[in-house]
Design an enzyme around this catalytic site. Sequence first.
Site, PDB file in Angstrom:
ATOM      1  N   ARG A 153       0.072 -31.499  12.056  1.00  0.00           N
ATOM      2  CA  ARG A 153       1.164 -30.548  12.307  1.00  0.00           C
ATOM      3  C   ARG A 153       0.727 -29.399  13.215  1.00  0.00           C
ATOM      4  O   ARG A 153       1.564 -28.632  13.672  1.00  0.00           O
ATOM      5  CB  ARG A 153       1.771 -30.055  10.993  1.00  0.00           C
ATOM      6  N   ASP A 168       3.354 -20.105  10.437  1.00  0.00           N
ATOM      7  CA  ASP A 168       3.106 -20.596   9.086  1.00  0.00           C
ATOM      8  C   ASP A 168       2.410 -19.596   8.215  1.00  0.00           C
ATOM      9  O   ASP A 168       1.694 -18.729   8.708  1.00  0.00           O
ATOM     10  CB  ASP A 168       2.102 -21.770   9.155  1.00  0.00           C
TER      11      ASP A 168
END
Length: 261
Positions: A153, A168
């Site tokens: 990711r 994130d």
Amino acid sequence: MNFAVLTIFPEMFESFWNHGIVRRAVSSDLITAATINIRDYAQGRHRVTDDRPYGGGCGMVMKPEPLAAAIVAARSRQPESRVVLLSPQGRPFDQPTAEALATESGLILVCGRYEGVDERICQDHIDLEISIGDYVLTGGELAAMVVVDAVTRLIPGSLGGEDSADLDSFSTGLLEHAHYTRPRTFADEPVPDVLLSGNHKEIEDWRLETSLIRTFLKRQDLLEQRPLTPRETEILKNWCQDLERIICAQSEHRADPLSGR
Ligand code: ADE
């Protein structure tokens, strides 16, 4: 990024490679995914991959010959790759480690089983040992999946929205802000007005504030490890003032004999 996983349970990865972001990354050629069955490199009719430990004791140890042969085969296909052993004795896996691994051209992930692998494999073939936490799994397969998922990711293009990984939890050093989606009211709880305001500056401020609050409440250690920006310091100071005001108001209540407290 070229991933090769060495395991005695290749079936565990069939579903893993074929779902979600990992699957999409494979189909858009951002990653390649190979599963190598260590048993294919074992000798004899029974293709045994484990043996009793020298010196006695319980449990079995992964034999060195099939593992070494499987690693050599994987390396010949992707010579630039780092060889990573998943083991509870490894370096703790965290976001900076995932970010560092995402810059590699390939990873050969070796999944240990039983009590561990023969020490000579660690000395001669392993570049890095990784643990996904201070607990003991029955094998490295789940840990390898965690590493592949976290690294994939981070590969640009894998998430769709190019910058989503930058915001994130952990990559900013803070936990991520709160998220809401439709419906506007759920279980009598409305979505905060600011998120419906269309005011991007206010939304950004609100997100930073919820991010700080969450980190303070759930992971103070992260705040202690990280320098605060001037804006973050200001937010924290404002809370301190709000808290002081609430505490002062409490002592005033106590002093008031008619307050009923
Ligand atoms: N194998 C067994 N336990 C493990 C752990 N905690 N991390 C990585 N690999 C493992």
